[in-house]
Design a protein around this motif. Structure first.
Motif, PDB file in Angstrom:
ATOM      1  N   ARG A 189     -11.275   5.211  -2.930  1.00  0.00           N
ATOM      2  CA  ARG A 189     -10.387   4.318  -2.191  1.00  0.00           C
ATOM      3  C   ARG A 189     -11.188   3.115  -1.719  1.00  0.00           C
ATOM      4  O   ARG A 189     -12.313   3.255  -1.213  1.00  0.00           O
ATOM      5  CB  ARG A 189      -9.747   5.056  -1.012  1.00  0.00           C
ATOM      6  CG  ARG A 189      -8.937   6.249  -1.480  1.00  0.00           C
ATOM      7  CD  ARG A 189      -8.277   7.005  -0.327  1.00  0.00           C
ATOM      8  NE  ARG A 189      -7.528   8.148  -0.853  1.00  0.00           N
ATOM      9  CZ  ARG A 189      -6.296   8.094  -1.331  1.00  0.00           C
ATOM     10  NH1 ARG A 189      -5.656   6.937  -1.350  1.00  0.00           N
ATOM     11  NH2 ARG A 189      -5.702   9.177  -1.784  1.00  0.00           N
ATOM     12  N   THR A 190     -10.595   1.968  -1.843  1.00  0.00           N
ATOM     13  CA  THR A 190     -11.280   0.711  -1.544  1.00  0.00           C
ATOM     14  C   THR A 190     -11.112   0.348  -0.071  1.00  0.00           C
ATOM     15  O   THR A 190      -9.999   0.425   0.479  1.00  0.00           O
ATOM     16  CB  THR A 190     -10.714  -0.426  -2.415  1.00  0.00           C
ATOM     17  OG1 THR A 190     -10.853  -0.064  -3.795  1.00  0.00           O
ATOM     18  CG2 THR A 190     -11.456  -1.725  -2.158  1.00  0.00           C
ATOM     19  N   ALA A 227       0.179   3.091  -5.781  1.00  0.00           N
ATOM     20  CA  ALA A 227      -0.674   1.911  -5.816  1.00  0.00           C
ATOM     21  C   ALA A 227      -2.132   2.331  -5.651  1.00  0.00           C
ATOM     22  O   ALA A 227      -2.445   3.483  -5.342  1.00  0.00           O
ATOM     23  CB  ALA A 227      -0.268   0.938  -4.715  1.00  0.00           C
ATOM     24  N   ALA A 228      -3.022   1.387  -5.857  1.00  0.00           N
ATOM     25  CA  ALA A 228      -4.452   1.661  -5.701  1.00  0.00           C
ATOM     26  C   ALA A 228      -4.736   2.137  -4.281  1.00  0.00           C
ATOM     27  O   ALA A 228      -4.241   1.560  -3.308  1.00  0.00           O
ATOM     28  CB  ALA A 228      -5.254   0.411  -6.022  1.00  0.00           C
ATOM     29  N   GLY A 229      -5.541   3.186  -4.178  1.00  0.00           N
ATOM     30  CA  GLY A 229      -5.852   3.750  -2.865  1.00  0.00           C
ATOM     31  C   GLY A 229      -6.713   2.817  -2.033  1.00  0.00           C
ATOM     32  O   GLY A 229      -7.703   2.251  -2.525  1.00  0.00           O
ATOM     33  N   VAL A 230      -6.332   2.640  -0.758  1.00  0.00           N
ATOM     34  CA  VAL A 230      -7.064   1.748   0.146  1.00  0.00           C
ATOM     35  C   VAL A 230      -7.294   2.459   1.474  1.00  0.00           C
ATOM     36  O   VAL A 230      -6.581   3.399   1.838  1.00  0.00           O
ATOM     37  CB  VAL A 230      -6.288   0.431   0.383  1.00  0.00           C
ATOM     38  CG1 VAL A 230      -6.188  -0.382  -0.902  1.00  0.00           C
ATOM     39  CG2 VAL A 230      -4.897   0.711   0.948  1.00  0.00           C
ATOM     40  N   ARG A 249     -14.767   8.183  -1.045  1.00  0.00           N
ATOM     41  CA  ARG A 249     -13.892   9.326  -1.345  1.00  0.00           C
ATOM     42  C   ARG A 249     -13.841  10.219  -0.106  1.00  0.00           C
ATOM     43  O   ARG A 249     -14.865  10.488   0.521  1.00  0.00           O
ATOM     44  CB  ARG A 249     -14.435  10.099  -2.547  1.00  0.00           C
ATOM     45  CG  ARG A 249     -13.589  11.300  -2.961  1.00  0.00           C
ATOM     46  CD  ARG A 249     -14.214  12.055  -4.132  1.00  0.00           C
ATOM     47  NE  ARG A 249     -14.225  11.238  -5.348  1.00  0.00           N
ATOM     48  CZ  ARG A 249     -15.317  10.729  -5.901  1.00  0.00           C
ATOM     49  NH1 ARG A 249     -16.515  10.908  -5.334  1.00  0.00           N
ATOM     50  NH2 ARG A 249     -15.237   9.996  -7.004  1.00  0.00           N
ATOM     51  N   ASP A 280       0.849  -1.189   0.000  1.00  0.00           N
ATOM     52  CA  ASP A 280       0.000   0.000   0.000  1.00  0.00           C
ATOM     53  C   ASP A 280       0.886   1.240   0.000  1.00  0.00           C
ATOM     54  O   ASP A 280       0.982   1.982   0.987  1.00  0.00           O
ATOM     55  CB  ASP A 280      -0.918  -0.010   1.229  1.00  0.00           C
ATOM     56  CG  ASP A 280      -1.814  -1.224   1.277  1.00  0.00           C
ATOM     57  OD1 ASP A 280      -2.351  -1.591   0.220  1.00  0.00           O
ATOM     58  OD2 ASP A 280      -1.967  -1.806   2.373  1.00  0.00           O
ATOM     59  N   GLN A 309       0.474   6.686   1.227  1.00  0.00           N
ATOM     60  CA  GLN A 309      -0.452   7.221   0.232  1.00  0.00           C
ATOM     61  C   GLN A 309      -0.966   8.617   0.609  1.00  0.00           C
ATOM     62  O   GLN A 309      -1.777   9.176  -0.113  1.00  0.00           O
ATOM     63  CB  GLN A 309      -1.630   6.263   0.038  1.00  0.00           C
ATOM     64  CG  GLN A 309      -1.218   4.930  -0.574  1.00  0.00           C
ATOM     65  CD  GLN A 309      -2.403   4.041  -0.881  1.00  0.00           C
ATOM     66  OE1 GLN A 309      -3.544   4.326  -0.519  1.00  0.00           O
ATOM     67  NE2 GLN A 309      -2.146   2.928  -1.572  1.00  0.00           N
ATOM     68  N   ALA A 333      -9.821  10.794  -5.563  1.00  0.00           N
ATOM     69  CA  ALA A 333      -9.724   9.376  -5.918  1.00  0.00           C
ATOM     70  C   ALA A 333     -10.628   8.544  -5.021  1.00  0.00           C
ATOM     71  O   ALA A 333     -10.767   8.807  -3.827  1.00  0.00           O
ATOM     72  CB  ALA A 333      -8.283   8.913  -5.786  1.00  0.00           C
ATOM     73  N   ARG A 350     -16.174   1.311  -2.073  1.00  0.00           N
ATOM     74  CA  ARG A 350     -15.239   2.424  -2.255  1.00  0.00           C
ATOM     75  C   ARG A 350     -15.848   3.726  -1.731  1.00  0.00           C
ATOM     76  O   ARG A 350     -17.070   3.916  -1.733  1.00  0.00           O
ATOM     77  CB  ARG A 350     -14.870   2.564  -3.731  1.00  0.00           C
ATOM     78  CG  ARG A 350     -14.160   1.340  -4.305  1.00  0.00           C
ATOM     79  CD  ARG A 350     -13.493   1.634  -5.641  1.00  0.00           C
ATOM     80  NE  ARG A 350     -14.459   2.030  -6.659  1.00  0.00           N
ATOM     81  CZ  ARG A 350     -14.116   2.426  -7.889  1.00  0.00           C
ATOM     82  NH1 ARG A 350     -12.830   2.481  -8.225  1.00  0.00           N
ATOM     83  NH2 ARG A 350     -15.056   2.764  -8.769  1.00  0.00           N
TER      84      ARG A 350
END
Length: 871
Positions: free
Chosen positions: A659-660, A624-627, A650, A620, A687, A657, A648
């Protein structure tokens, strides 16, 4: 009685009265010698005791002749000498009375010094009643009292109610170039901040509007504490450059020691600068706004004006929808939270003072009963009622002055203890001191105590007829009065004990609350990277990752994690949420959640349980993909019908973005053990590095955490020699500090209650001892007629239980009427808690019974022959 005595005075010439008095004195001396001999004394000791008992009546005729025609000062001086000699002859009585008054006066002086510093003293602002606080509010944010910079700028331009407005927020900055480097608590303020407050510096100047310009050189005003601590109080500090937050800053002023706004812990004030004026738009609200009312303007008028301004802004900007503007006087907001518990403490200590005065009055009544013969002779040789009352008041004044001297000494020690062990967060507590104002109140308390303790005994003694006073020890009226005083002591003690019991039960329940993580073997510390030196996000990420690696490699360290704000420090950021697939209705308020940035090992290090999904890990990272990870409360509120994993959302002030949600963790008591945890969102540090130049590190250890402080500090210095660490504490210490205020108030009121209970027990003992003396002849008759030892014990214990029962009834009524003021200080405890109201009376009755044991045994052991000789 007064007219009868005047007739008797007319019938008996002074010489005859004097002869009668002499005969009575000789008779009582002979009786006392006989009683002493019967009790086993030697002839010499028996006569010495009798002469000492009646020696205080010698020389009264000469004294009266000396005082005829003397002035008031001479009379008072003579009375003072007599009082001093009288107390010196009865050191046990004097010590008991002085100790009783010292406890009451000392406790009152201590609490008043704190209340005076925090509540009563006006703040160091010009016309403080013209100052107001202005903030934005919407639902759960009501208690934050903050605003956005963008709205503040519009308020300045559009309001018509204020002669000036200013804003501030608290920050921290590293002071480098000194050994060791230090982290300073800094107030970032807008131009005119000090002018709005009407605050003047002790040295130099304050910050002006010109200091906010982009081309202005960096300047700062330092606090008095920092000036003394790091610069030795050197007046030459004005114009000196210091290394602050990686840049050179010129010191232009030093504030007075009593100036502390927006907080007591501010070390330095710096200008906001133009870059701060548009920080994060309108949705991020973190500044505190103050304003000064324009001439002729009222708070109500300013409130109406600002509500209209806020309504216009809400129509113009979507981020302001659902938000309104509040205006309230500033001073009550600054000290209002501390006011109720301190006033409750003042009320509690007033009860202690009353109990101590009642006890001292009881002692003086007993003393007056023992001196009735002396007073009778004074009347016989011509002394009037006013002279007897004046003599009694002089003696009580001397006792009160001695008690005040001892009490002030106790208060000085107690104030130092309050400053050392008192809870944090009470504004201006550090300014509590025994000064002229407090001493003036102490003097007033002393005079009041003297009047309360001396007036009644003097008045009662002055009413006695001389020959009657010489032939008996006292009447039932005086015994009933002393009993009534003890009943009042028991009632006041019960009120205090009930209050203390409620607070202690509340504190016990609060302490039993699980914080949501494991506090054992956990060291915490804060690190704040200067923006000038660590502007690049990658450098910030690299610094903290390397720091966690180095600390984790230290012997005795199990794991390390970081978070921007530590739980239980009552500080967190709130942010809007936008959940995918759930549009906010037009005009509606978006959901809110606490926003926390953490490093991957934070949850494991803190022991926060994982409910579902996973924690953060090294994948993370930036790019990388936002979590995010959410807590139980967020799931319960926004996902009641299904799992949030994979959904998800915001963050309102984010980059837009989605985020999951990858994990769910347990709730943490972030804002205190007594505060319900609301929805919270956790984001990985890598992040969101621009929001986390500061971190609180949690270090889980296998050894005593405090033993690793030096090694941890060395690890930080090895990375950056100019980087200080601060707020170093074990998590158990943090937990203890979070409940310091309820523990402090419970301990103080509990201490006051124990003092009152002790004094009440002494009062019960004194009254029963007096009653046994009064009823000696009656007891002798009972024993002579066949009364058993148990019958006499039951008689005296019955008197004690009557006093205690009446005091308990009155005390319960008073407690039911008064304990509702404690409601806001109690946690999961009712102000009318049945268990407390049932237990306290039992304690008081047991204490009263215990206090009656000695007088009861003395009565049961009386010889009927000696008892029948007694008067």
């Amino acid at each position: 009685m007064s007219r009868l005595w005047q007739r008797l005075r007319a019938v008996f010439a002074p010489g005859r009265v004097a002869r009668e008095v002499d005969e009575e004195i000789r008779f009582h001396i002979e009786m006392r010698i006989a009683e002493n001999r019967a009790a086993g004394m030697t002839p010499e000791d028996a006569e010495r005791d009798a002469r000492r008992r009646f020696g205080n009546v010698t020389g009264i005729g000469e004294e009266a002749r000396e005082l005829r025609g003397a002035g008031l000062v001479d009379v008072f001086r003579r009375d003072l000498r007599i009082a001093a000699r009288s107390l010196a002859r009865r050191p046990t009585f004097a010590l008991a009375a002085v100790a009783t008054l010292a406890l009451g006066i000392g406790a009152t002086t201590t609490v008043f010094s704190v209340v005076d510093a925090v509540v009563l003293r006006p703040p160091p602002f010009a016309e403080p009643d013209r100052l107001v606080a202005v903030w934005e509010t919407s639902g759960a944010a009501d208690d934050v009292r903050s605003a956005s910079f963008a709205n503040f700028s519009d308020w300045q331009a559009q309001n018509r109610s204020f002669s000036g407005m200013a804003a501030s927020f608290t920050w921290t900055a590293n002071l480098t170039g000194v050994d060791p480097p230090e982290r300073l608590t800094t107030a970032i303020v807008t131009g005119g901040f000090f002018d709005v407050l009407g605050a003047r510096p002790a040295l130099g100047r304050t910050l002006g509007v010109a200091d906010d310009r982009a081309d202005s050189p960096p300047v700062a005003v330092i606090g008095h504490g920092l000036w003394q601590r790091r610069f030795g109080g050197d007046p030459g500090v004005i114009g000196r450059s210091i290394a602050l937050a990686g840049q050179s800053v010129t010191v232009v002023g030093v504030m007075a020691p009593d100036f502390a706004y927006p907080g007591d812990d501010i070390d330095l004030w710096a200008p906001a600068g133009p870059g701060d004026a548009n920080r994060n738009g309108r949705s991020t609200r973190f500044i505190r706004v103050i304003a000064r009312l324009a001439p002729g303007e009222t708070v109500a008028g300013a409130r109406a004006n600002m509500e209209a301004v806020g309504a216009r802004l809400a129509q113009e900007y979507p981020d302001d929808l659902g938000w309104t503007v509040r205006v309230s006087r500033l001073v009550p907001l600054l000290y209002g939270d501390a006011r109720p518990p301190l006033l409750i403490l003042l009320g509690a200590v007033a009860c202690v003072l009353l109990v101590s005065n009642v006890n001292a009055a009881n002692l003086l009544l007993a003393r007056a009963a023992a001196r009735r013969r002396e007073m009778a002779i004074r009347v016989a040789v011509g002394a009037g009622r006013a002279r007897l009352v004046a003599q009694s008041l002089t003696e009580s004044l001397l006792l009160a002055l001695l008690g005040a001297a001892a009490g002030t000494g106790l208060a000085a020690l107690a104030v130092d203890g309050v400053l050392a062990w008192g809870p944090g967060g009470i504004p201006r507590l550090a300014q509590a001191t025994i000064d002229g104002r407090v001493l003036a109140v102490t003097l007033a308390i002393t005079v009041g105590s003297a009047l309360a303790c001396g007036l009644l005994p003097g008045f009662l003694v002055s009413r006695d007829a001389p020959l009657d006073a010489l032939k008996r020890e006292g009447g039932g009226q005086r015994a009933r009065l002393r009993g009534a005083l003890v009943v009042s002591e028991i009632a006041l003690a019960l009120i205090l004990l009930v209050g203390a019991g409620l607070l202690m039960k509340s504190f016990a329940r609060l302490s039993a609350v699980a914080p949501g993580f494991d506090t054992r073997n956990l060291l915490t510390l804060r690190v704040w990277l200067p923006a000038q030196k660590y502007r690049d996000n990658d450098r910030q990420i690299a610094f903290f990752q390397e720091l966690e690696r180095r600390i984790g490699a230290l012997p005795g360290v199990r794991s390390v994690g970081g978070v921007q704000d530590l739980p239980l420090r009552k500080n967190q950021m709130m942010n809007e949420l936008a959940i995918e697939g759930r549009p906010v209705p037009a005009g509606g308020r978006p959901p809110y959640a606490a926003y926390r940035v953490v490093s991957p090992d934070y949850f494991a290090t803190m022991g926060i349980p994982l409910r579902a999904g996973r924690r953060f890990d090294a994948t993370d990272r930036s790019g990388a993909a936002g979590v995010v990870v959410v807590n139980d409360s967020l799931v319960a509120r926004y996902f009641p019908d299904g799992s949030p994993l994979g959904r998800r959302l915001r963050l309102g002030a984010d980059d837009g973005a989605l985020r999951t949600i990858v994990g769910v963790v347990g709730d943490v008591k972030h804002m205190g053990l007594d505060a319900d945890e609301g929805p919270a969102v956790y984001q990985p540090h890598a992040q969101k590095p621009e929001f986390l130049r500061w971190m609180t590190l949690a270090v889980r250890t296998e050894v005593e955490p405090s033993a690793l402080v030096a090694a941890v500090r060395g690890a930080v210095r090895s990375l950056d020699p100019d980087q200080p660490i601060f707020d170093v504490a074990t998590m158990e210490t943090v937990l203890s500090r979070s409940v310091a205020a309820p523990r402090f108030f419970a301990a103080l009121i509990g201490g006051f209650a124990l003092i009152a209970l002790l004094l009440a027990a002494v009062g019960v003992y004194g009254v029963l001892a007096f009653l046994v003396t009064q009823r000696t002849r009656e007891i002798g008759v009972r024993v002579a007629l066949g009364a058993r030892r148990m019958d006499v014990l039951r008689l005296v214990l019955g008197d004690a239980l009557k006093l205690a029962s009446l005091g308990v009834v009155l005390g319960i009524a008073g407690a039911l009427a008064l304990t509702h003021v404690l409601a806001n200080l109690l946690y999961q405890v009712s102000p009318t808690d049945l268990a407390t109201f049932a237990a306290v009376p039992v304690v008081l009755v047991v204490v009263a019974a215990a206090a009656s044991v000695i007088p009861a045994r003395r009565a049961a052991g009386l010889s009927p022959v000696i008892a029948l000789y007694a008067e």
